[in-house]
Design a protein around this motif. Sequence first.
Motif, PDB file in Angstrom:
ATOM      1  N   LEU A 203      32.976  29.904  40.795  1.00  0.00           N
ATOM      2  CA  LEU A 203      33.648  31.086  41.330  1.00  0.00           C
ATOM      3  C   LEU A 203      33.254  31.262  42.791  1.00  0.00           C
ATOM      4  O   LEU A 203      32.069  31.341  43.114  1.00  0.00           O
ATOM      5  CB  LEU A 203      33.226  32.345  40.558  1.00  0.00           C
ATOM      6  N   LEU A 204      34.257  31.312  43.656  1.00  0.00           N
ATOM      7  CA  LEU A 204      34.005  31.563  45.068  1.00  0.00           C
ATOM      8  C   LEU A 204      34.329  33.019  45.356  1.00  0.00           C
ATOM      9  O   LEU A 204      35.363  33.516  44.934  1.00  0.00           O
ATOM     10  CB  LEU A 204      34.906  30.673  45.941  1.00  0.00           C
ATOM     11  N   MET A 205      33.442  33.713  46.050  1.00  0.00           N
ATOM     12  CA  MET A 205      33.712  35.128  46.343  1.00  0.00           C
ATOM     13  C   MET A 205      33.482  35.375  47.821  1.00  0.00           C
ATOM     14  O   MET A 205      32.387  35.153  48.334  1.00  0.00           O
ATOM     15  CB  MET A 205      32.793  36.018  45.524  1.00  0.00           C
ATOM     16  N   ASP A 206      34.528  35.836  48.478  1.00  0.00           N
ATOM     17  CA  ASP A 206      34.431  36.070  49.916  1.00  0.00           C
ATOM     18  C   ASP A 206      34.246  37.553  50.182  1.00  0.00           C
ATOM     19  O   ASP A 206      35.196  38.322  50.124  1.00  0.00           O
ATOM     20  CB  ASP A 206      35.698  35.548  50.607  1.00  0.00           C
ATOM     21  N   GLU A 207      33.029  37.978  50.437  1.00  0.00           N
ATOM     22  CA  GLU A 207      32.687  39.388  50.645  1.00  0.00           C
ATOM     23  C   GLU A 207      33.367  40.281  49.604  1.00  0.00           C
ATOM     24  O   GLU A 207      34.103  41.193  49.948  1.00  0.00           O
ATOM     25  CB  GLU A 207      33.092  39.814  52.058  1.00  0.00           C
ATOM     26  N   PRO A 208      33.101  40.024  48.326  1.00  0.00           N
ATOM     27  CA  PRO A 208      33.844  40.712  47.272  1.00  0.00           C
ATOM     28  C   PRO A 208      33.562  42.205  47.219  1.00  0.00           C
ATOM     29  O   PRO A 208      34.313  42.946  46.576  1.00  0.00           O
ATOM     30  CB  PRO A 208      33.365  40.024  45.992  1.00  0.00           C
ATOM     31  N   CYS A 209      32.496  42.655  47.842  1.00  0.00           N
ATOM     32  CA  CYS A 209      32.139  44.073  47.733  1.00  0.00           C
ATOM     33  C   CYS A 209      32.410  44.838  49.018  1.00  0.00           C
ATOM     34  O   CYS A 209      32.126  46.034  49.092  1.00  0.00           O
ATOM     35  CB  CYS A 209      30.664  44.229  47.358  1.00  0.00           C
ATOM     36  N   SER A 210      32.943  44.170  50.026  1.00  0.00           N
ATOM     37  CA  SER A 210      33.015  44.849  51.316  1.00  0.00           C
ATOM     38  C   SER A 210      34.017  45.999  51.305  1.00  0.00           C
ATOM     39  O   SER A 210      33.962  46.864  52.170  1.00  0.00           O
ATOM     40  CB  SER A 210      33.343  43.861  52.425  1.00  0.00           C
ATOM     41  N   ALA A 211      34.935  46.028  50.328  1.00  0.00           N
ATOM     42  CA  ALA A 211      35.876  47.151  50.274  1.00  0.00           C
ATOM     43  C   ALA A 211      35.378  48.256  49.333  1.00  0.00           C
ATOM     44  O   ALA A 211      36.034  49.264  49.166  1.00  0.00           O
ATOM     45  CB  ALA A 211      37.251  46.655  49.831  1.00  0.00           C
ATOM     46  N   LEU A 212      34.202  48.043  48.716  1.00  0.00           N
ATOM     47  CA  LEU A 212      33.748  48.971  47.669  1.00  0.00           C
ATOM     48  C   LEU A 212      32.642  49.903  48.182  1.00  0.00           C
ATOM     49  O   LEU A 212      31.921  49.576  49.120  1.00  0.00           O
ATOM     50  CB  LEU A 212      33.211  48.176  46.473  1.00  0.00           C
ATOM     51  N   ASP A 213      32.502  51.051  47.517  1.00  0.00           N
ATOM     52  CA  ASP A 213      31.427  51.965  47.898  1.00  0.00           C
ATOM     53  C   ASP A 213      30.105  51.462  47.304  1.00  0.00           C
ATOM     54  O   ASP A 213      30.105  50.551  46.472  1.00  0.00           O
ATOM     55  CB  ASP A 213      31.760  53.391  47.427  1.00  0.00           C
ATOM     56  N   PRO A 214      28.971  52.030  47.728  1.00  0.00           N
ATOM     57  CA  PRO A 214      27.671  51.486  47.301  1.00  0.00           C
ATOM     58  C   PRO A 214      27.488  51.449  45.783  1.00  0.00           C
ATOM     59  O   PRO A 214      26.927  50.481  45.258  1.00  0.00           O
ATOM     60  CB  PRO A 214      26.664  52.449  47.945  1.00  0.00           C
ATOM     61  N   ILE A 215      27.963  52.454  45.082  1.00  0.00           N
ATOM     62  CA  ILE A 215      27.759  52.475  43.628  1.00  0.00           C
ATOM     63  C   ILE A 215      28.560  51.362  42.971  1.00  0.00           C
ATOM     64  O   ILE A 215      28.056  50.598  42.138  1.00  0.00           O
ATOM     65  CB  ILE A 215      28.162  53.849  43.055  1.00  0.00           C
ATOM     66  N   ALA A 216      29.829  51.235  43.389  1.00  0.00           N
ATOM     67  CA  ALA A 216      30.667  50.161  42.849  1.00  0.00           C
ATOM     68  C   ALA A 216      30.085  48.809  43.214  1.00  0.00           C
ATOM     69  O   ALA A 216      30.077  47.880  42.397  1.00  0.00           O
ATOM     70  CB  ALA A 216      32.093  50.287  43.381  1.00  0.00           C
ATOM     71  N   THR A 217      29.566  48.700  44.439  1.00  0.00           N
ATOM     72  CA  THR A 217      28.954  47.450  44.873  1.00  0.00           C
ATOM     73  C   THR A 217      27.803  47.067  43.949  1.00  0.00           C
ATOM     74  O   THR A 217      27.717  45.928  43.476  1.00  0.00           O
ATOM     75  CB  THR A 217      28.425  47.593  46.317  1.00  0.00           C
ATOM     76  N   ALA A 218      26.937  48.048  43.651  1.00  0.00           N
ATOM     77  CA  ALA A 218      25.802  47.769  42.780  1.00  0.00           C
ATOM     78  C   ALA A 218      26.279  47.282  41.414  1.00  0.00           C
ATOM     79  O   ALA A 218      25.726  46.335  40.847  1.00  0.00           O
ATOM     80  CB  ALA A 218      24.950  49.029  42.630  1.00  0.00           C
ATOM     81  N   ARG A 219      27.340  47.906  40.908  1.00  0.00           N
ATOM     82  CA  ARG A 219      27.820  47.499  39.578  1.00  0.00           C
ATOM     83  C   ARG A 219      28.446  46.116  39.598  1.00  0.00           C
ATOM     84  O   ARG A 219      28.283  45.335  38.650  1.00  0.00           O
ATOM     85  CB  ARG A 219      28.811  48.543  39.056  1.00  0.00           C
ATOM     86  N   VAL A 220      29.165  45.795  40.681  1.00  0.00           N
ATOM     87  CA  VAL A 220      29.760  44.452  40.758  1.00  0.00           C
ATOM     88  C   VAL A 220      28.666  43.396  40.945  1.00  0.00           C
ATOM     89  O   VAL A 220      28.743  42.304  40.380  1.00  0.00           O
ATOM     90  CB  VAL A 220      30.827  44.385  41.880  1.00  0.00           C
ATOM     91  N   GLU A 221      27.633  43.749  41.689  1.00  0.00           N
ATOM     92  CA  GLU A 221      26.504  42.807  41.840  1.00  0.00           C
ATOM     93  C   GLU A 221      25.859  42.516  40.495  1.00  0.00           C
ATOM     94  O   GLU A 221      25.540  41.374  40.164  1.00  0.00           O
ATOM     95  CB  GLU A 221      25.449  43.387  42.803  1.00  0.00           C
ATOM     96  N   GLU A 222      25.688  43.584  39.722  1.00  0.00           N
ATOM     97  CA  GLU A 222      25.110  43.437  38.390  1.00  0.00           C
ATOM     98  C   GLU A 222      25.978  42.492  37.551  1.00  0.00           C
ATOM     99  O   GLU A 222      25.479  41.610  36.842  1.00  0.00           O
ATOM    100  CB  GLU A 222      25.053  44.831  37.753  1.00  0.00           C
ATOM    101  N   LEU A 223      27.284  42.693  37.697  1.00  0.00           N
ATOM    102  CA  LEU A 223      28.232  41.848  36.967  1.00  0.00           C
ATOM    103  C   LEU A 223      28.067  40.381  37.355  1.00  0.00           C
ATOM    104  O   LEU A 223      28.032  39.498  36.498  1.00  0.00           O
ATOM    105  CB  LEU A 223      29.652  42.335  37.269  1.00  0.00           C
ATOM    106  N   MET A 224      27.931  40.124  38.645  1.00  0.00           N
ATOM    107  CA  MET A 224      27.799  38.732  39.105  1.00  0.00           C
ATOM    108  C   MET A 224      26.541  38.098  38.532  1.00  0.00           C
ATOM    109  O   MET A 224      26.559  36.938  38.105  1.00  0.00           O
ATOM    110  CB  MET A 224      27.768  38.687  40.633  1.00  0.00           C
ATOM    111  N   THR A 225      25.454  38.865  38.532  1.00  0.00           N
ATOM    112  CA  THR A 225      24.216  38.341  37.971  1.00  0.00           C
ATOM    113  C   THR A 225      24.427  37.956  36.508  1.00  0.00           C
ATOM    114  O   THR A 225      23.928  36.937  36.041  1.00  0.00           O
ATOM    115  CB  THR A 225      23.102  39.397  38.086  1.00  0.00           C
ATOM    116  N   GLY A 226      25.210  38.796  35.805  1.00  0.00           N
ATOM    117  CA  GLY A 226      25.490  38.498  34.405  1.00  0.00           C
ATOM    118  C   GLY A 226      26.345  37.253  34.226  1.00  0.00           C
ATOM    119  O   GLY A 226      26.286  36.573  33.210  1.00  0.00           O
ATOM    120  N   LEU A 227      27.184  36.950  35.228  1.00  0.00           N
ATOM    121  CA  LEU A 227      28.109  35.834  35.086  1.00  0.00           C
ATOM    122  C   LEU A 227      27.484  34.480  35.437  1.00  0.00           C
ATOM    123  O   LEU A 227      28.061  33.446  35.150  1.00  0.00           O
ATOM    124  CB  LEU A 227      29.333  36.047  35.994  1.00  0.00           C
TER     125      LEU A 227
END
Lengths: 285, 291
Positions: A203-227
């Motif tokens: 999976l390639l991700m190009d700044e996948p969180c740059s459009a998200l707020d800090p809380i959403a960013t944290a949750r997406v980061e958590e998701l990536m760690t899980g993946l």
Amino acid sequence: MPLTTALPDRCDHVMTRLEYSAKDQSSALKPPPDAAGVIETQGLNLYYGTFHALIGVTIKIQPRRITSIIGPSGCGKSTLLRTFNRMNDLIEGIQITGNVIVEGANIYAPGCSIEQLRKRVGMVFQRPNPFPLTVFENVAFGPRVHKMAGRGELMGIVEQSLRAVLLWDSLKDRLHRSALELSLEEKQRLCIARAIAAKPEILLMDEPCSALDPIATARVEELMTGLKSRFTIVIVTHNMQQAARISDDTGFMLLGELIEFGDTDQVFTAPRNEKTEQYITGRFG
Amino acid sequence: MMTLRGLREFCIEKAIFLCGVAAVVFVLLIFTFLMREGFSLFFKIPMTELLAGTHWYPISDPPRFGILPLILGSLVVTVGATVLAVPVGVASALYIAEVAPAGIRDVMKAGIEMLAAIPSVVIGFIGMVTLVPFVKRLFGLPTGLTALSGSIMLGFMAMPTIVSIAEDAIAAVPTEYKQGALALGATRWQMLYRVVLHAASPGILAAVMLGIGRVIGETMAVMMITGNAAVIPESFLAPVRTMTATIAAEMGETVKGSLHYQALFAIGIVLFSITFVVNLVADIFLHKIKR
Ligand SMILES: Nc1ncnc2c1ncn2[C@@H]1O[C@H](COP(=O)(O)OP(=O)(O)O)[C@@H](O)[C@H]1O
Ligand SMILES: [Mg+2]
């Protein structure tokens, strides 16, 4: 100038320094076990017209790990990422030399299938870009295009993919509503689910969180760690904290060159290169 | 005190305002006139006989004013033209917007604009001397003046509208969608078919509706090549007469205020209602895009 040639939609115009035998290409679908999920580049140069955007990049990205690419804006992070699934082919006037080897096969060699490559190497973009279709149709897009599932199996794949990004419970009653109604975070998760549904290795991700707020960013980061137990993840970010938080390996780029690549802890605590140190201590960038 | 410049601004503003108002006033006047002349017929002849009557004999004794054959004539020609023009039009819009190299694209766009510039009477007589004999020979018909001939020529007339509006809609699809599709391993065709056409569908529907609006209102070409027989059409290979052709052909012969005269206005009202609805639907789709 090294061997350069215009890069069109087809693979056969690109000169490659290493010769890959036909046997390697025919086995491209089934990578050798030790090559699954590995991306390797050797002396990769990329030119936008006359602008030298990637300069002799040699990197080996390990499977089932999160690798982040950091560096100041304009240093070529996105360009490098786009060579891994040949999305750069869409840009006119581009020239490439050197090798990009994905799962043991040179992807710029003649005869490679771009569609098959992109099925194995999924991509998530900076701005969430769900199609203006239903949630279900978005996730089912990859499986449909690659004829991966009969009618009955499709629902199973959609459910699995949405579960993997923790959207299933909230969206299972809204599968047939437009994906454009979702929140930004949900849209980005949906895009990840859409990529996963094609059953890629990488999976390639190009700044996948740059459009998200800090809380959403944290949750997406958590998701990536899980993946990462299932996919090789390469993430481009200009957010150093994010790279330090989630990645196992880190590459630092500057003006088109890969300055340093190594274990994230090492890169952030004991950088070998002076410029890396200057960048991570915030002296430029 | 008002300066000279201020005065000039004031005058220009009012003049533009008056022009704008004039446009609305004219529409209202035309609408009122149409209603005044035609509406009374709805009281003299039962609605069912007018709209569902199968005989249009306006000058026999007693006259019969069933406009169903005319409505069906318009419908058959319009449906035929739509069936021909929509697939071709949408396909060429897709080609121009997404596939054609820049050079060919410019040539094709210029060609489409030229097609729009051809006067309908020219399309009519070209159809008359080329298509009509061809249809006659091809199907072994007594006459080539048929609904099919009319549909084909009107299809050509609807094409420019359909192509240019659909092309705009397709070209406006964000590249992010296209990249997303390609990045999932879709081929270019799969990307166009599964994502781009979907994303552009409101604009394409608007294009189709405006194309239909153009066809329904067209008069000259249909009058020249559809045969003008006011009977219920049995097939595409039979002559038909449309509402527009009827009004154009008969209005000159009627006595002002007579039943026949009013009947022609009544046809005008029916036609107006249909085009109004078609344009309204097109408008709704176009608004949907803007949001
Ligand atoms: N399509 C393009 N055409 C020409 N130059 C480009 C194109 N895309 C990127 N570049 C240039 O290549 C360099 C690297 O861009 P990019 O990979 O997007 O950087 P990053 O993602 O690190 O911010 C920049 O100087 C940029 O201006
Ligand atoms: Mg970038």
